[in-house]
Design a protein around this motif. Structure first.
Motif, short mmCIF file in Angstrom:
data_model
loop_
_atom_site.label_atom_id
_atom_site.label_comp_id
_atom_site.label_asym_id
_atom_site.label_seq_id
_atom_site.Cartn_x
_atom_site.Cartn_y
_atom_site.Cartn_z
N CYS A 88 -14.05 4.62 6.34
CA CYS A 88 -14.33 3.18 6.37
C CYS A 88 -13.78 2.53 7.64
O CYS A 88 -14.39 1.60 8.18
CB CYS A 88 -13.78 2.50 5.13
SG CYS A 88 -12.04 2.80 4.79
N SER A 90 -6.54 -2.80 -0.60
CA SER A 90 -6.52 -1.66 -1.53
C SER A 90 -6.91 -0.36 -0.85
O SER A 90 -7.63 0.48 -1.41
CB SER A 90 -7.45 -1.93 -2.73
OG SER A 90 -7.06 -3.11 -3.40
N LYS A 121 -14.09 -6.78 -6.64
CA LYS A 121 -13.77 -5.95 -5.49
C LYS A 121 -13.12 -6.74 -4.37
O LYS A 121 -12.09 -6.32 -3.82
CB LYS A 121 -15.05 -5.27 -4.96
CG LYS A 121 -14.78 -4.39 -3.75
CD LYS A 121 -16.03 -3.63 -3.31
CE LYS A 121 -15.72 -2.73 -2.11
NZ LYS A 121 -16.91 -1.95 -1.69
N ARG A 158 -19.51 0.57 2.28
CA ARG A 158 -19.63 1.00 0.90
C ARG A 158 -20.38 -0.02 0.04
O ARG A 158 -20.29 -1.23 0.28
CB ARG A 158 -18.25 1.27 0.29
CG ARG A 158 -17.55 2.48 0.90
CD ARG A 158 -16.22 2.75 0.22
NE ARG A 158 -16.37 2.97 -1.21
CZ ARG A 158 -16.80 4.11 -1.76
NH1 ARG A 158 -17.11 5.13 -0.99
NH2 ARG A 158 -16.91 4.22 -3.07
N ASN A 207 -21.73 5.27 -1.05
CA ASN A 207 -20.47 5.48 -1.76
C ASN A 207 -20.03 6.93 -1.74
O ASN A 207 -19.10 7.32 -2.46
CB ASN A 207 -20.60 5.01 -3.22
CG ASN A 207 -20.62 3.50 -3.33
OD1 ASN A 207 -20.25 2.79 -2.40
ND2 ASN A 207 -21.06 3.00 -4.47
N HIS A 252 -8.86 0.09 1.64
CA HIS A 252 -10.24 0.13 2.15
C HIS A 252 -10.40 -0.87 3.30
O HIS A 252 -9.89 -1.99 3.25
CB HIS A 252 -11.22 -0.22 1.02
CG HIS A 252 -12.64 -0.25 1.46
ND1 HIS A 252 -13.27 0.83 2.05
CD2 HIS A 252 -13.59 -1.25 1.39
CE1 HIS A 252 -14.52 0.51 2.32
NE2 HIS A 252 -14.74 -0.74 1.94
N TYR A 253 -11.14 -0.44 4.33
CA TYR A 253 -11.39 -1.27 5.51
C TYR A 253 -12.82 -1.82 5.45
O TYR A 253 -13.78 -1.08 5.21
CB TYR A 253 -11.25 -0.45 6.80
CG TYR A 253 -9.86 0.01 7.11
CD1 TYR A 253 -9.12 -0.56 8.15
CD2 TYR A 253 -9.27 1.05 6.39
CE1 TYR A 253 -7.84 -0.14 8.45
CE2 TYR A 253 -7.99 1.48 6.68
CZ TYR A 253 -7.28 0.89 7.71
OH TYR A 253 -6.00 1.32 8.00
N TYR A 254 -12.93 -3.10 5.68
CA TYR A 254 -14.25 -3.70 5.84
C TYR A 254 -14.14 -4.88 6.79
O TYR A 254 -13.06 -5.22 7.28
CB TYR A 254 -14.85 -4.12 4.48
CG TYR A 254 -14.11 -5.20 3.74
CD1 TYR A 254 -14.42 -6.55 3.91
CD2 TYR A 254 -13.10 -4.88 2.83
CE1 TYR A 254 -13.75 -7.54 3.22
CE2 TYR A 254 -12.42 -5.87 2.13
CZ TYR A 254 -12.74 -7.19 2.33
OH TYR A 254 -12.09 -8.17 1.64
N TYR A 260 -15.47 8.43 1.34
CA TYR A 260 -14.25 7.70 0.98
C TYR A 260 -13.24 7.67 2.13
O TYR A 260 -12.18 7.08 1.98
CB TYR A 260 -13.60 8.35 -0.24
CG TYR A 260 -14.33 8.10 -1.54
CD1 TYR A 260 -14.02 7.02 -2.35
CD2 TYR A 260 -15.35 8.96 -1.94
CE1 TYR A 260 -14.69 6.79 -3.55
CE2 TYR A 260 -16.04 8.75 -3.13
CZ TYR A 260 -15.71 7.67 -3.92
OH TYR A 260 -16.37 7.45 -5.09
N ASP A 261 -13.55 8.32 3.23
CA ASP A 261 -12.53 8.56 4.26
C ASP A 261 -12.75 7.83 5.57
O ASP A 261 -11.81 7.69 6.35
CB ASP A 261 -12.44 10.07 4.56
CG ASP A 261 -12.12 10.89 3.32
OD1 ASP A 261 -11.22 10.47 2.57
OD2 ASP A 261 -12.79 11.92 3.11
N ASN A 317 0.81 -1.21 0.00
CA ASN A 317 0.00 0.00 0.00
C ASN A 317 0.85 1.26 0.00
O ASN A 317 0.46 2.28 0.58
CB ASN A 317 -0.93 0.00 1.23
CG ASN A 317 -1.88 -1.17 1.22
OD1 ASN A 317 -2.91 -1.16 0.56
ND2 ASN A 317 -1.53 -2.21 1.96
N ASP A 339 -19.66 -4.08 5.01
CA ASP A 339 -18.93 -3.00 4.34
C ASP A 339 -19.81 -1.77 4.29
O ASP A 339 -20.98 -1.86 3.88
CB ASP A 339 -18.55 -3.45 2.92
CG ASP A 339 -17.54 -2.52 2.26
OD1 ASP A 339 -17.38 -1.38 2.71
OD2 ASP A 339 -16.92 -2.95 1.26
#
Length: 239
Positions: A172, A88, A120, A109, A166, A90-92, A169-170, A30, A107
């Motif tokens: 998650c 990538s 994804k 998103r 969606n 992104h946190y889920y 973006y900040d 990353n 998630d």
């Protein structure tokens, strides 16, 4: 010979001076996230990742350690097992739900247009499920011999919470913490945790709340020094 010795010295020197954050598989994968991070924050990243790099614990050893820390001696009576995922940038959250016999993907998103589930999330959910099934079978080697296959056959389900969007973006990571804190295995349409759709102020408050909890928690080895620094800073910056 002399040439080989010189090469060995140069190689060894480069490795020793390489920052810890560049040796971390996560940071390397990353690295695009840290292009605009200043030197101080990069040093903080080095500090954050060095302990894990030195120990190199296996997944199973880590899980056993976490279970021991939580005073959990068996998984046979556990209803939910949470796995935070970072992929990538992104946190889920992945939740193994024994009550429903499912692997639940949580998630904040939605899937973007023209992006499939596999594109994804790739094969990460099923890979994790199979790894956990292996751990379960190993941990309970004398019992539940059929649990490996049973867990591997858990169906994957995406929870469709009403606050998914969606437009953010900040936050998650903040959503992930709130999901872990409040989910108890209920139906997604019945899950009430106070989260509101696209509420920016709510996310700001949760950031402050979780930051305070993490920095001041007794399990945080730096919490005493952080409290001292915070008090000092407050005196130097009165309202």
């Amino acid at each position: 010979d002399k040439d080989n010795l010189e090469k060995q010295k140069r190689t060894r020197r480069i490795v020793e001076n390489l920052p810890f954050y560049l040796r971390s598989p996560f940071m390397v994968e990353n690295d695009n996230l840290f292009n605009k991070v200043d030197a101080l924050k990069k040093r903080m990243a080095e500090y954050a990742f060095v302990d894990g790099l030195q120990k190199q614990e296996s997944l199973f050893d880590t899980m056993k350690k976490e279970m021991k820390h939580a005073q959990v001696n068996t998984l046979e009576k556990v209803d939910l097992v949470f796995f935070p995922v970072v992929a990538s940038g992104h946190y889920y959250l992945l939740c193994i739900n024994f009550m429903k016999g499912s692997l639940e993907l949580i998630d904040n998103r939605l899937l973007d247009n023209n992006i499939s589930f596999v594109q994804k999330y790739k094969n990460h959910p099923r890979t994790l499920l199979r790894a956990f099934a292996t751990f379960y079978a190993t941990f309970h080697s004398t019992k539940n011999k059929n649990m490996f296959e049973e867990i591997c056959n858990f169906k994957t389900k995406t929870l469709k919470m009403k606050w998914r969007s969606n437009d953010n973006y900040d936050d998650c990571g903040v959503y992930l913490l709130k999901h872990m804190e409040t989910y108890h295995g209920e139906k997604d349409i019945e899950w009430e945790n106070g989260l509101q759709l696209n509420n920016v102020d709510q996310m700001k408050k949760l950031r402050v709340e979780y930051c305070g909890k993490i920095m001041s928690h007794k399990e945080n080895k730096e919490h005493h020094s952080m409290q001292i620094k915070a008090r000092k800073w407050a005196k130097e910056h009165p309202n």
